[in-house]
Design a protein around this motif. Sequence first.
Motif, PDB file in Angstrom:
ATOM      1  N   ASN A  28      44.388  37.282  40.020  1.00  0.00           N
ATOM      2  CA  ASN A  28      43.872  35.943  40.250  1.00  0.00           C
ATOM      3  C   ASN A  28      42.578  35.676  39.489  1.00  0.00           C
ATOM      4  N   CYS A  29      41.610  36.617  39.567  1.00  0.00           N
ATOM      5  CA  CYS A  29      40.293  36.371  38.949  1.00  0.00           C
ATOM      6  C   CYS A  29      39.924  37.386  37.872  1.00  0.00           C
ATOM      7  N   ASP A  30      40.792  38.347  37.583  1.00  0.00           N
ATOM      8  CA  ASP A  30      40.583  39.387  36.561  1.00  0.00           C
ATOM      9  C   ASP A  30      39.513  40.419  36.905  1.00  0.00           C
ATOM     10  N   TYR A  31      39.054  40.456  38.140  1.00  0.00           N
ATOM     11  CA  TYR A  31      38.047  41.438  38.552  1.00  0.00           C
ATOM     12  C   TYR A  31      38.690  42.821  38.620  1.00  0.00           C
ATOM     13  N   SER A  32      37.984  43.833  38.123  1.00  0.00           N
ATOM     14  CA  SER A  32      38.461  45.221  38.166  1.00  0.00           C
ATOM     15  C   SER A  32      37.626  46.018  39.154  1.00  0.00           C
ATOM     16  N   PHE A  33      38.297  46.864  39.931  1.00  0.00           N
ATOM     17  CA  PHE A  33      37.597  47.711  40.878  1.00  0.00           C
ATOM     18  C   PHE A  33      38.370  49.004  41.079  1.00  0.00           C
ATOM     19  N   TYR A  34      37.667  50.023  41.533  1.00  0.00           N
ATOM     20  CA  TYR A  34      38.290  51.339  41.685  1.00  0.00           C
ATOM     21  C   TYR A  34      38.764  51.623  43.105  1.00  0.00           C
ATOM     22  N   TYR A  35      37.913  51.385  44.076  1.00  0.00           N
ATOM     23  CA  TYR A  35      38.212  51.825  45.435  1.00  0.00           C
ATOM     24  C   TYR A  35      39.458  51.127  45.980  1.00  0.00           C
ATOM     25  N   PRO A  36      40.391  51.909  46.548  1.00  0.00           N
ATOM     26  CA  PRO A  36      41.668  51.361  47.016  1.00  0.00           C
ATOM     27  C   PRO A  36      41.493  50.298  48.096  1.00  0.00           C
ATOM     28  N   ARG A  37      41.885  49.096  47.760  1.00  0.00           N
ATOM     29  CA  ARG A  37      41.860  47.969  48.696  1.00  0.00           C
ATOM     30  C   ARG A  37      43.096  47.119  48.410  1.00  0.00           C
ATOM     31  N   ASN A  38      43.575  46.426  49.421  1.00  0.00           N
ATOM     32  CA  ASN A  38      44.756  45.579  49.202  1.00  0.00           C
ATOM     33  C   ASN A  38      44.386  44.126  48.925  1.00  0.00           C
ATOM     34  N   ARG A  39      43.088  43.849  48.820  1.00  0.00           N
ATOM     35  CA  ARG A  39      42.598  42.512  48.461  1.00  0.00           C
ATOM     36  C   ARG A  39      41.423  42.660  47.505  1.00  0.00           C
ATOM     37  N   CYS A  40      41.307  41.703  46.633  1.00  0.00           N
ATOM     38  CA  CYS A  40      40.206  41.697  45.675  1.00  0.00           C
ATOM     39  C   CYS A  40      38.886  41.440  46.409  1.00  0.00           C
ATOM     40  N   PRO A  41      37.871  42.286  46.198  1.00  0.00           N
ATOM     41  CA  PRO A  41      36.583  42.052  46.861  1.00  0.00           C
ATOM     42  C   PRO A  41      35.818  40.863  46.260  1.00  0.00           C
ATOM     43  N   GLN A  42      36.254  40.399  45.100  1.00  0.00           N
ATOM     44  CA  GLN A  42      35.601  39.273  44.440  1.00  0.00           C
ATOM     45  C   GLN A  42      36.112  37.926  44.974  1.00  0.00           C
ATOM     46  N   CYS A  43      37.437  37.754  45.010  1.00  0.00           N
ATOM     47  CA  CYS A  43      37.996  36.447  45.382  1.00  0.00           C
ATOM     48  C   CYS A  43      38.859  36.485  46.645  1.00  0.00           C
ATOM     49  N   GLY A  44      39.192  37.691  47.130  1.00  0.00           N
ATOM     50  CA  GLY A  44      39.989  37.816  48.349  1.00  0.00           C
ATOM     51  C   GLY A  44      41.496  37.754  48.133  1.00  0.00           C
ATOM     52  N   SER A  45      41.932  37.610  46.895  1.00  0.00           N
ATOM     53  CA  SER A  45      43.360  37.503  46.609  1.00  0.00           C
ATOM     54  C   SER A  45      44.083  38.825  46.869  1.00  0.00           C
ATOM     55  N   ASP A  46      45.355  38.728  47.277  1.00  0.00           N
ATOM     56  CA  ASP A  46      46.167  39.931  47.418  1.00  0.00           C
ATOM     57  C   ASP A  46      47.055  40.137  46.192  1.00  0.00           C
ATOM     58  N   LYS A  47      46.849  39.350  45.159  1.00  0.00           N
ATOM     59  CA  LYS A  47      47.596  39.481  43.907  1.00  0.00           C
ATOM     60  C   LYS A  47      46.876  40.502  43.020  1.00  0.00           C
ATOM     61  N   ILE A  48      47.192  41.774  43.266  1.00  0.00           N
ATOM     62  CA  ILE A  48      46.528  42.859  42.562  1.00  0.00           C
ATOM     63  C   ILE A  48      47.561  43.755  41.894  1.00  0.00           C
ATOM     64  N   GLU A  49      47.108  44.512  40.894  1.00  0.00           N
ATOM     65  CA  GLU A  49      47.978  45.501  40.266  1.00  0.00           C
ATOM     66  C   GLU A  49      47.168  46.759  39.994  1.00  0.00           C
ATOM     67  N   ILE A  50      47.819  47.897  40.135  1.00  0.00           N
ATOM     68  CA  ILE A  50      47.181  49.178  39.875  1.00  0.00           C
ATOM     69  C   ILE A  50      47.465  49.537  38.424  1.00  0.00           C
ATOM     70  N   LYS A  51      46.397  49.909  37.720  1.00  0.00           N
ATOM     71  CA  LYS A  51      46.510  50.212  36.301  1.00  0.00           C
ATOM     72  C   LYS A  51      45.920  51.585  36.018  1.00  0.00           C
ATOM     73  N   LYS A  52      46.203  52.100  34.843  1.00  0.00           N
ATOM     74  CA  LYS A  52      45.691  53.390  34.395  1.00  0.00           C
ATOM     75  C   LYS A  52      44.451  53.156  33.538  1.00  0.00           C
ATOM     76  N   SER A  53      43.374  53.837  33.876  1.00  0.00           N
ATOM     77  CA  SER A  53      42.147  53.770  33.093  1.00  0.00           C
ATOM     78  C   SER A  53      42.235  54.731  31.910  1.00  0.00           C
ATOM     79  N   SER A  54      41.436  54.467  30.904  1.00  0.00           N
ATOM     80  CA  SER A  54      41.347  55.368  29.754  1.00  0.00           C
ATOM     81  C   SER A  54      40.725  56.704  30.154  1.00  0.00           C
TER      82      SER A  54
END
Length: 99
Positions: free
Chosen positions: A26-52
């Motif tokens: 929803n807002c393109d915010y990236s975070f590490y700690y496992p949560r089911n909602r974005c801490p920035q906008c509260g959206s549940d539209k998240i995806e888990i990705k692989k970091s470099s």
Amino acid sequence: MNEMEIYSIYKDYFANSMLPYIKCKNCDYSFYYPRNRCPQCGSDKIEIKKSSGTGEIYSYTVFNNSIWAIVSFPEGFRLYMNIDSAGEPDVGKKLKLNL
């Protein structure tokens, strides 16, 4: 996605020597700690990705003869971690995680 699913996916990433993080669709915010909602906008539209797995020291401190640092990753998140095995610390020093 519920938190148990997120923990399970994180566990699989770690088992395969990969560093996961979460990106909000929803807002393109990236975070590490496992949560089911974005801490920035509260959206549940998240995806888990692989970091470099590479980052740079943002800040560090020495505590009880151990070096602890905040490490910034190019994907947009930061982690607080022990970096004793990284040699002499310096702000801006590049690091590669050994998972």
